[in-house]
Write an enzyme that holds these catalytic residues in place. Structure first.
Site, PDB file in Angstrom:
ATOM      1  N   LYS A 159       0.886  -1.174   0.000  1.00  0.00           N
ATOM      2  CA  LYS A 159       0.000   0.000   0.000  1.00  0.00           C
ATOM      3  C   LYS A 159       0.918   1.216   0.000  1.00  0.00           C
ATOM      4  CE  LYS A 159      -3.981   1.934   2.474  1.00  0.00           C
ATOM      5  NZ  LYS A 159      -4.937   2.133   1.389  1.00  0.00           N
TER       6      LYS A 159
HETATM    7  C1  LIG Z   1      -6.716   0.402  -3.871  1.00  0.00           C
HETATM    8  C2  LIG Z   1      -7.392  -0.164  -2.674  1.00  0.00           C
HETATM    9  N1  LIG Z   1      -7.961  -1.365  -2.746  1.00  0.00           N
HETATM   10  C3  LIG Z   1      -8.575  -1.929  -1.700  1.00  0.00           C
HETATM   11  C4  LIG Z   1      -8.675  -1.268  -0.489  1.00  0.00           C
HETATM   12  C5  LIG Z   1      -9.363  -1.921   0.671  1.00  0.00           C
HETATM   13  O1  LIG Z   1      -8.415  -2.334   1.623  1.00  0.00           O
HETATM   14  P1  LIG Z   1      -8.756  -2.424   3.159  1.00  0.00           P
HETATM   15  O2  LIG Z   1      -9.947  -3.280   3.288  1.00  0.00           O
HETATM   16  O3  LIG Z   1      -7.551  -3.041   3.776  1.00  0.00           O
HETATM   17  O4  LIG Z   1      -9.005  -1.042   3.630  1.00  0.00           O
HETATM   18  C6  LIG Z   1      -8.103  -0.005  -0.359  1.00  0.00           C
HETATM   19  C7  LIG Z   1      -8.171   0.718   0.902  1.00  0.00           C
HETATM   20  O5  LIG Z   1      -7.225   0.785   1.613  1.00  0.00           O
HETATM   21  C8  LIG Z   1      -7.443   0.558  -1.462  1.00  0.00           C
HETATM   22  O6  LIG Z   1      -6.881   1.768  -1.387  1.00  0.00           O
END
Ligand SMILES: Cc1ncc(COP(=O)(O)O)c(C=O)c1O
Length: 314
Positions: A159
């Protein structure tokens, strides 16, 4: 709307004032996007405020940093304790927590190894991302003209801040064209995810989501939804999803820390089934919100309580 300010931000092990959490314009991260981060929610449940899947978020932060050769001097426990303390000192029982690890001021070139690594944790009060109404009625989305990054370019299992330049293109395009959100395809034309959410589809009672190899973030809500489906005896699997499948499935929903569980009612102005929230989406939402609101037992141990009554952190 600008950020609702809180009092303190955690920086490299110490609390500093919100306004003092600044960096130099020539910090490595500004030119080169060299940061990894997290988005975490603290919910103010009747039993007291608690953070949802704190450990898994901090573990993903460490993994994201590791992929980019950023050495973090903190353990998962250190980061979890800092996150809980942050919410306590800021007295924000229902908030969004944003840990950031960035490469700071040092060399000006691309090679980041002589730039210091700075760790920050901030939090602020935050409501529904796609709106309260969206959770009931669903959102209208389109397929983005932008693809997610190809494999072996920008690693999507991290991330990382740089990935969100792609997300910004996707989200801006949706908004400009009058949609709430876009769904992005990978470079092979298969469904990947939204600009900030993972995606699930439901067909004939079975739930599927694209595998991580379709350039999707390993979402922590995604993982939670898969576990909840298994608990509810709803068949669930990772499966490659061609674009056109989206138009003919029975239900679609997004999930993520920000979006929680949000139904999608149309894609490219094509109604999904009857265009209303479907029954499996509703069951998954009820189970998810039941746990985070403290109405259903936290059988997976997903909530880290602040261990203070709500009133004490107001
Ligand atoms: C590109 C992307 N995909 C998926 C998610 C969902 O991830 P999470 O459930 O860990 O927040 C996020 C959010 O953080 C995101 O930015």
């Amino acid at each position: 709307m600008s950020l609702p300010k809180t009092e303190k931000i955690w920086h490299n092990g110490k609390f500093i004032q919100w306004d003092d959490a600044t960096i130099h314009v020539l910090s490595h991260v500004v030119s080169y996007g060299s940061a990894v981060f997290e988005g975490i929610r603290c919910y103010d449940a009747p039993q007291g405020p608690a953070v949802f899947r704190l450990r898994e978020h901090m573990q993903r932060l460490i993994h994201s940093a590791y992929i980019y050769r950023m050495e973090l001097p903190y353990s998962v426990d250190d980061l979890c304790n800092a996150g809980l303390e942050l919410v306590r000192v800021n007295k924000t029982p229902a908030c969004y927590i944003r840990p950031i690890v960035l490469r700071g001021y040092g060399d000006a070139g691309v090679n980041p190894t002589n730039n210091p690594i700075e760790t920050y944790l901030a939090c602020w009060e935050w409501g529904k991302y796609l709106g309260e109404e969206a959770l009931k009625s669903g959102v209208d989305v389109c397929i983005s003209s932008w693809n997610r990054p190809a494999p072996n370019t920008l690693p999507q299992m991290a991330k990382a801040a740089a990935n969100y330049m792609n997300s910004q293109l996707i989200r801006m395009e949706a908004k400009i064209n009058g949609y709430e959100e876009d769904i992005a395809l990978d470079t092979n034309g298969y469904v990947s995810e939204g600009s900030g959410e993972n995606i699930f589809v439901v067909k004939n009672g079975a739930v599927t989501t694209p595998p991580l190899a379709n350039s999707a973030l390993p979402g922590i809500t995604r993982d939670s939804i898969m576990k909840l489906c298994r608990d509810l005896s709803i068949p669930v699997a990772e499966q490659v999803i061609p674009r056109e499948m989206l138009y003919i499935v029975d239900e679609i929903f997004f999930c993520g820390t920000a979006a929680e569980v949000t139904p999608v009612r149309s894609v490219d102005r094509i109604k999904i089934s009857s265009g209303a929230r479907g029954p499996i989406t509703k069951r998954v939402q009820d189970e998810f919100f039941g746990i985070i609101n403290g109405k259903t037992p936290d059988r997976h141990g997903w909530l880290s309580p602040l261990n203070v009554p709500s009133a004490a952190v107001r």
